[in-house]
Design an enzyme around this catalytic site. Structure first.
Site, PDB file in Angstrom:
ATOM      1  N   TYR A   1      -1.442  -0.048  10.662  1.00  0.00           N
ATOM      2  CA  TYR A   1      -1.730  -0.760   9.407  1.00  0.00           C
ATOM      3  C   TYR A   1      -0.557  -0.623   8.431  1.00  0.00           C
ATOM      4  O   TYR A   1      -0.059  -1.611   7.881  1.00  0.00           O
ATOM      5  CB  TYR A   1      -3.021  -0.207   8.782  1.00  0.00           C
ATOM      6  CG  TYR A   1      -3.197  -0.637   7.347  1.00  0.00           C
ATOM      7  CD1 TYR A   1      -3.505  -1.956   7.034  1.00  0.00           C
ATOM      8  CD2 TYR A   1      -3.016   0.271   6.297  1.00  0.00           C
ATOM      9  CE1 TYR A   1      -3.641  -2.356   5.709  1.00  0.00           C
ATOM     10  CE2 TYR A   1      -3.157  -0.117   4.975  1.00  0.00           C
ATOM     11  CZ  TYR A   1      -3.467  -1.439   4.690  1.00  0.00           C
ATOM     12  OH  TYR A   1      -3.589  -1.826   3.377  1.00  0.00           O
TER      13      TYR A   1
ATOM     14  N   THR B   1       0.816  -1.215   0.000  1.00  0.00           N
ATOM     15  CA  THR B   1       0.000   0.000   0.000  1.00  0.00           C
ATOM     16  C   THR B   1       0.847   1.261   0.000  1.00  0.00           C
ATOM     17  O   THR B   1       1.968   1.265   0.535  1.00  0.00           O
ATOM     18  CB  THR B   1      -0.908  -0.002   1.260  1.00  0.00           C
ATOM     19  OG1 THR B   1      -1.436   1.310   1.461  1.00  0.00           O
ATOM     20  CG2 THR B   1      -0.141  -0.369   2.510  1.00  0.00           C
TER      21      THR B   1
END
Ligand code: UDP
Length: 329
Positions: free
Chosen positions: A141, A117
């Protein structure tokens, strides 16, 4: 043609990867614990229900299906949740991926395509962001994803694993004609929330911040169609299977769209106004995130083919027509 194991294959990106791999002539096996995934999305190959932290289960699945490559999409993904319950995220995303990598090493499976990501970059220091941008995540995350990028690169150096770290920008859109699309609980993403507002499931769409230093004051993001993302996974799998080098690549369109432009695009596609109101900035948001896509173009021969109108038209059809049929109104 090869057998590919897709962890998280019943989830949003994973299901679209299964579709794209199948269309490219590969066999797919879905491994998913259905925590966030949907069994309705498993349509292109056998389903093995299991958790990535369950080594014995993974060993058994590898022994029976003999995958030639792994696409690893299984993860907890909600950034806000990762701040509230980081231990769950480290356990699932880091411990789970390490177990998977261990099973791959024991089974002699080298190609590892990893759902990473742009959150691994953290606050942007320059735009567009290329792959050499410093990686300093601002959420647990993001850290879980960066840790697995690092671990898999080290494991590659030690044991010959081959990796593709695919750093998604904002995944969006759907494949309504194939019965798959975005469905998260709770939903926090801009496009589904704006569409739900149109459907009357929400009163008003909140524009998180109208005083950012962007062209219209709202946040700018790089929305990339999930079918384009899936196509990049096919290319990454085939590159590694063919003996190509490991790589880390951004997956975005290279173009930013602001929240206000997004609402305008929805109105264009749907022919209806989205009730929307300004709201305070959301904690942790960066003003702008846009991918430099030079590397993916060069090394994967990939570019996103679908623009924001296609993203919205597909998401619209998914949420309006298909999702209620599959999951009820
Ligand atoms: N956003 C918004 N209202 C919402 C949800 C999102 O204005 O109800 C904005 C958010 O601030 C961000 C963009 O839309 O700038 C995309 O947010 P999303 O949660 O979809 O993805 P993110 O970029 O956070 O991964």
């Amino acid at each position: 043609m090869a057998t590919i194991l897709i962890t998280g294959g019943a989830g949003y990106v994973g299901a679209h990867c299964c579709l794209a791999l199948k269309r490219a002539g590969h066999d797919v096996v879905v491994y998913d614990n259905l925590f966030n995934g949907h069994e309705q999305f498993v349509k292109w190959g056998p389903f093995e229900r299991g958790d990535i932290r369950d080594k014995a289960r993974l060993v058994d699945v590898f022994a029976r299906h003999k995958p030639a490559a792994v696409v690893h999409c299984a993860a907890l993904i909600e950034v806000g949740e990762s701040v509230k319950a980081p231990d769950r995220f480290y356990d699932n995303n880091v411990t789970g991926a390490l177990v998977l990598l261990d099973v791959m090493r024991e089974a002699g499976v080298k190609p590892f395509v990893f759902s990473s990501t742009c959150a691994t970059y953290g606050a942007p220091q320059r735009l567009p962001m290329d792959e050499t941008h410093p990686q300093n995540p601002v959420s647990p995350y993001g850290w879980t994803k960066l840790m697995i990028e690092r671990a898999s690169a080290d494991i590659a150096a030690a044991y010959g694993l081959k990796f593709a770290h695919l750093r998604y920008f904002n995944a969006a859109g759907a494949a309504p004609e194939e019965g798959i699309g975005e469905r998260h609980e709770p939903e926090t993403h801009a496009i589904p929330l704006a569409l739900m507002t149109l459907l009357g499931r929400r009163e008003s769409f909140k524009i998180f911040g109208t005083d950012w230093e962007t062209r219209d004051g709202s946040c700018l993001r790089d929305y990339v169609h999930v079918l384009d993302l899936a196509d990049a996974h096919v290319r990454a799998v085939e590159r590694l299977l063919a003996g190509g080098e490991s790589l880390a690549a951004n997956l975005g369109t290279g173009d930013g769209v602001t929240v206000l432009e997004l609402l305008a695009a929805i109105e264009r596609v749907a022919g209806k106004r989205v009730p929307a109101s300004p709201a305070p900035r959301r904690e942790g948001d960066a003003p702008a995130l846009v991918a430099d896509i030079t590397l993916a173009r060069r090394d994967l021969g990939w570019t996103a083919m679908r623009n924001i109108d296609v993203v919205i038209a597909d998401a619209w059809r998914w949420h309006f027509e298909i999702e209620p049929k599959l999951f009820g109104p």
